[in-house]
Design a protein around this motif. Structure first.
Motif, PDB file in Angstrom:
ATOM      1  N   LEU A 171       5.449  11.845   8.998  1.00  0.00           N
ATOM      2  CA  LEU A 171       4.478  11.876   7.912  1.00  0.00           C
ATOM      3  C   LEU A 171       4.863  10.874   6.827  1.00  0.00           C
ATOM      4  O   LEU A 171       4.018  10.197   6.254  1.00  0.00           O
ATOM      5  CB  LEU A 171       4.394  13.297   7.341  1.00  0.00           C
ATOM      6  CG  LEU A 171       3.418  13.542   6.209  1.00  0.00           C
ATOM      7  CD1 LEU A 171       1.999  13.166   6.608  1.00  0.00           C
ATOM      8  CD2 LEU A 171       3.487  14.993   5.775  1.00  0.00           C
ATOM      9  N   LYS A 172       6.147  10.764   6.569  1.00  0.00           N
ATOM     10  CA  LYS A 172       6.643   9.829   5.564  1.00  0.00           C
ATOM     11  C   LYS A 172       6.201   8.398   5.881  1.00  0.00           C
ATOM     12  O   LYS A 172       5.728   7.680   4.998  1.00  0.00           O
ATOM     13  CB  LYS A 172       8.170   9.912   5.493  1.00  0.00           C
ATOM     14  CG  LYS A 172       8.808   8.956   4.522  1.00  0.00           C
ATOM     15  CD  LYS A 172      10.325   9.106   4.545  1.00  0.00           C
ATOM     16  CE  LYS A 172      10.987   8.088   3.655  1.00  0.00           C
ATOM     17  NZ  LYS A 172      12.459   8.225   3.689  1.00  0.00           N
ATOM     18  N   HIS A 173       6.349   7.988   7.133  1.00  0.00           N
ATOM     19  CA  HIS A 173       5.947   6.627   7.520  1.00  0.00           C
ATOM     20  C   HIS A 173       4.445   6.418   7.336  1.00  0.00           C
ATOM     21  O   HIS A 173       4.003   5.371   6.882  1.00  0.00           O
ATOM     22  CB  HIS A 173       6.336   6.339   8.975  1.00  0.00           C
ATOM     23  CG  HIS A 173       7.803   6.179   9.170  1.00  0.00           C
ATOM     24  ND1 HIS A 173       8.506   6.944  10.057  1.00  0.00           N
ATOM     25  CD2 HIS A 173       8.707   5.357   8.589  1.00  0.00           C
ATOM     26  CE1 HIS A 173       9.775   6.604  10.021  1.00  0.00           C
ATOM     27  NE2 HIS A 173       9.924   5.644   9.133  1.00  0.00           N
ATOM     28  N   ALA A 174       3.668   7.424   7.680  1.00  0.00           N
ATOM     29  CA  ALA A 174       2.213   7.306   7.538  1.00  0.00           C
ATOM     30  C   ALA A 174       1.802   7.215   6.070  1.00  0.00           C
ATOM     31  O   ALA A 174       0.900   6.444   5.723  1.00  0.00           O
ATOM     32  CB  ALA A 174       1.517   8.494   8.209  1.00  0.00           C
ATOM     33  N   ILE A 175       2.448   7.970   5.215  1.00  0.00           N
ATOM     34  CA  ILE A 175       2.130   7.913   3.782  1.00  0.00           C
ATOM     35  C   ILE A 175       2.484   6.543   3.216  1.00  0.00           C
ATOM     36  O   ILE A 175       1.704   5.954   2.467  1.00  0.00           O
ATOM     37  CB  ILE A 175       2.837   9.058   3.013  1.00  0.00           C
ATOM     38  CG1 ILE A 175       2.198  10.394   3.396  1.00  0.00           C
ATOM     39  CG2 ILE A 175       2.766   8.831   1.505  1.00  0.00           C
ATOM     40  CD1 ILE A 175       2.929  11.606   2.872  1.00  0.00           C
ATOM     41  N   LEU A 209      -0.260   3.948   1.637  1.00  0.00           N
ATOM     42  CA  LEU A 209      -0.087   3.345   0.315  1.00  0.00           C
ATOM     43  C   LEU A 209      -0.106   1.817   0.398  1.00  0.00           C
ATOM     44  O   LEU A 209      -0.719   1.150  -0.434  1.00  0.00           O
ATOM     45  CB  LEU A 209       1.226   3.820  -0.326  1.00  0.00           C
ATOM     46  CG  LEU A 209       1.219   5.247  -0.851  1.00  0.00           C
ATOM     47  CD1 LEU A 209       2.627   5.661  -1.271  1.00  0.00           C
ATOM     48  CD2 LEU A 209       0.249   5.400  -2.009  1.00  0.00           C
ATOM     49  N   ALA A 210       0.563   1.271   1.386  1.00  0.00           N
ATOM     50  CA  ALA A 210       0.591  -0.173   1.567  1.00  0.00           C
ATOM     51  C   ALA A 210      -0.817  -0.734   1.794  1.00  0.00           C
ATOM     52  O   ALA A 210      -1.132  -1.834   1.333  1.00  0.00           O
ATOM     53  CB  ALA A 210       1.519  -0.558   2.730  1.00  0.00           C
ATOM     54  N   GLN A 211      -1.659   0.024   2.485  1.00  0.00           N
ATOM     55  CA  GLN A 211      -3.042  -0.410   2.711  1.00  0.00           C
ATOM     56  C   GLN A 211      -3.803  -0.524   1.404  1.00  0.00           C
ATOM     57  O   GLN A 211      -4.769  -1.272   1.296  1.00  0.00           O
ATOM     58  CB  GLN A 211      -3.770   0.576   3.639  1.00  0.00           C
ATOM     59  CG  GLN A 211      -3.195   0.666   5.030  1.00  0.00           C
ATOM     60  CD  GLN A 211      -3.286  -0.654   5.764  1.00  0.00           C
ATOM     61  OE1 GLN A 211      -4.367  -1.184   5.966  1.00  0.00           O
ATOM     62  NE2 GLN A 211      -2.149  -1.204   6.132  1.00  0.00           N
ATOM     63  N   LYS A 212      -3.345   0.215   0.406  1.00  0.00           N
ATOM     64  CA  LYS A 212      -3.977   0.203  -0.909  1.00  0.00           C
ATOM     65  C   LYS A 212      -3.244  -0.732  -1.880  1.00  0.00           C
ATOM     66  O   LYS A 212      -3.547  -0.762  -3.063  1.00  0.00           O
ATOM     67  CB  LYS A 212      -4.001   1.615  -1.481  1.00  0.00           C
ATOM     68  CG  LYS A 212      -4.801   2.584  -0.614  1.00  0.00           C
ATOM     69  CD  LYS A 212      -4.568   4.024  -1.017  1.00  0.00           C
ATOM     70  CE  LYS A 212      -5.212   4.251  -2.344  1.00  0.00           C
ATOM     71  NZ  LYS A 212      -5.640   5.584  -2.653  1.00  0.00           N
ATOM     72  N   GLY A 213      -2.226  -1.452  -1.349  1.00  0.00           N
ATOM     73  CA  GLY A 213      -1.449  -2.351  -2.185  1.00  0.00           C
ATOM     74  C   GLY A 213      -0.478  -1.628  -3.088  1.00  0.00           C
ATOM     75  O   GLY A 213      -0.066  -2.139  -4.128  1.00  0.00           O
TER      76      GLY A 213
END
Length: 139
Positions: free
Chosen positions: A122-126, A130-134
Motif C-alpha cells: 500500500l505504501k508504494h501505491a500511495i 502522490l507522484a502522479q499528482k506531482g
C-alpha cells in the motif's frame, strides 16, 4: 424479530466489508476482503460507484490482500469492473497485495491488466499516486 436482526446484521456486514477509506487528498483505498459471490460483488460495485464521487478522489487503490486464495470468476469480474468503471470517471486505479497465487489466478483467467498499476504494498501505491499528482511525502 430474528429476521429483522438478521437483516440489520447483513446490512452492517455489507457496509464494513469493503469500505472506502480516504488516506490523503484525492486518494481512496478500498480493501477487498473474503469471497465474493454475484450478489456481494454487484452490491459492492453499485455502492462504490454511488459513494466514490463524494470523496473527490482521482486515485483508487484496491487492496486485495484480504481476498481468498480461492479466487473465483465473481472476484475477478469485480476487480475488472471497479477498475474500468473508475477509469470512465476519470480516475486512476492501482491494485496492491497481489500474492503469487493470486497473480497466477489472474493470468490463468486472462485478466487484462494493461494500464493497471500493481504494487506489492500500500505504501508504494500511495507514493505512486502522490507522484502522479506531482507530490511526495517528505520525512
Amino acid at each position: 424479530m430474528v429476521d429483522e436482526r438478521t437483516e440489520t446484521l447483513s446490512t452492517l456486514v455489507k457496509e464494513i466489508s469493503s469500505p472506502l477509506i480516504p488516506v490523503l487528498d484525492g486518494i481512496v483505498v478500498m480493501p477487498l476482503i473474503g469471497k465474493y459471490d454475484e450478489a456481494r460483488a454487484d452490491d459492492l460495485l453499485s455502492r462504490t460507484m454511488k459513494n466514490l464521487p463524494d470523496y473527490h478522489a482521482d486515485f483508487l487503490i484496491l487492496d486485495v490482500t484480504g481476498l481468498d486464495d480461492d479466487l473465483d470468476a465473481y472476484s475477478i469480474s469485480l476487480l475488472q469492473s471497479l477498475t474500468q468503471s473508475t477509469r470512465l470517471l476519470g480516475m486512476k486505479s492501482a491494485i496492491v497485495g497481489i500474492s503469487p497465487n493470486l497473480s497466477m489466478k489472474l493470468i490463468e483467467a486472462n485478466v487484462n491488466m494493461k494500464g493497471l498499476n500493481c504494487f506489492s504494498t500500500l505504501k508504494h501505491a500511495i507514493h505512486f499516486a502522490l507522484a502522479q499528482k506531482g507530490k511526495q511525502i517528505i520525512g
